[in-house]
Design a protein around this motif. Structure first.
Motif, PDB file in Angstrom:
ATOM      1  N   ASP A  18      35.908  32.890  26.762  1.00 29.84           N
ATOM      2  CA  ASP A  18      36.405  31.535  26.959  1.00 29.84           C
ATOM      3  C   ASP A  18      37.931  31.571  27.117  1.00 29.84           C
ATOM      4  N   LEU A  19      38.473  32.768  27.361  1.00 28.99           N
ATOM      5  CA  LEU A  19      39.904  32.949  27.596  1.00 28.99           C
ATOM      6  C   LEU A  19      40.187  32.845  29.098  1.00 28.99           C
ATOM      7  N   PRO A  20      41.435  32.587  29.480  1.00 29.13           N
ATOM      8  CA  PRO A  20      41.783  32.589  30.905  1.00 29.13           C
ATOM      9  C   PRO A  20      41.384  33.914  31.574  1.00 29.13           C
ATOM     10  N   ALA A  21      41.099  33.854  32.868  1.00 27.15           N
ATOM     11  CA  ALA A  21      40.569  34.999  33.617  1.00 27.15           C
ATOM     12  C   ALA A  21      41.457  36.239  33.567  1.00 27.15           C
ATOM     13  N   GLY A  22      42.765  36.061  33.395  1.00 29.84           N
ATOM     14  CA  GLY A  22      43.675  37.208  33.358  1.00 29.84           C
ATOM     15  C   GLY A  22      43.361  38.202  32.249  1.00 29.84           C
ATOM     16  N   PHE A  23      42.751  37.750  31.182  1.00 35.89           N
ATOM     17  CA  PHE A  23      42.429  38.647  30.071  1.00 35.89           C
ATOM     18  C   PHE A  23      41.300  39.599  30.453  1.00 35.89           C
ATOM     19  N   ALA A  24      40.287  39.118  31.134  1.00 38.66           N
ATOM     20  CA  ALA A  24      39.202  39.992  31.606  1.00 38.66           C
ATOM     21  C   ALA A  24      39.711  40.919  32.706  1.00 38.66           C
ATOM     22  N   ARG A  25      40.547  40.384  33.602  1.00 40.16           N
ATOM     23  CA  ARG A  25      41.107  41.231  34.663  1.00 40.16           C
ATOM     24  C   ARG A  25      41.912  42.385  34.077  1.00 40.16           C
TER      25      ARG A  25
END
Length: 147
Positions: A18-25
């Motif tokens: 549920d974090l902004p996409a930049g964390f998964a990237r």
């Protein structure tokens, strides 16, 4: 919270976030580099939990590292957190530093430098980069291509 894992055979798999996409990237970029430049053993699996700590106003990445021939070490974190509105490149440097530290605690050196020691993650002209200060400068995520 973000939950994910990396394995030497499958790369990064994000289970939930549920974090902004930049964390998964950021985890995906670091995952590309986990395949190369390991010394004194090898990492087989890492479980990740990135948690936003409301009272600290930052996301902290917890890593549970398993090396070849040993069991999981348990979730650990050391270093600093990163704010939710950080740039992708800032997140990558922060996460790379935290993952590198947890891997080092298992006795494995990663990523190994060309001549000595390990590379360290830094921002170079606003790009998340591995460097040893002298010869290796590769964007995090592209370390396999660096010679």
């Amino acid at each position: 919270m973000l939950t994910a894992s990396w394995s030497s055979t499958g790369g990064v798999a994000v289970a939930s976030t549920d974090l902004p996409a930049g964390f998964a990237r950021a985890l995906h970029r670091i995952g590309h580099d986990l395949h190369v430049r390991q010394f004194n053993g090898s990492v087989e699996r890492i479980e990740f939990e990135a948690r936003f700590e409301t009272d600290l106003g930052a996301v902290w990445l917890h890593s549970n590292v398993t090396t070849r021939g040993s069991g999981p070490r348990g979730f650990g974190v050391s270093g600093g957190g990163i704010v939710l509105d950080a740039t992708d490149e800032q997140i990558v440097v922060n996460f790379a530093d935290l993952v590198q530290d947890q891997i080092a605690r298992t006795g494995v050196a990663w990523p190994k430098g060309d001549a000595r020691g390990v590379l360290r993650p830094v921002l170079t002209s606003d790009v998340a980069t591995w460097t040893d200060g002298d010869s290796v400068r590769a964007a995090i995520g592209d370390l396999a291509a660096a010679r």
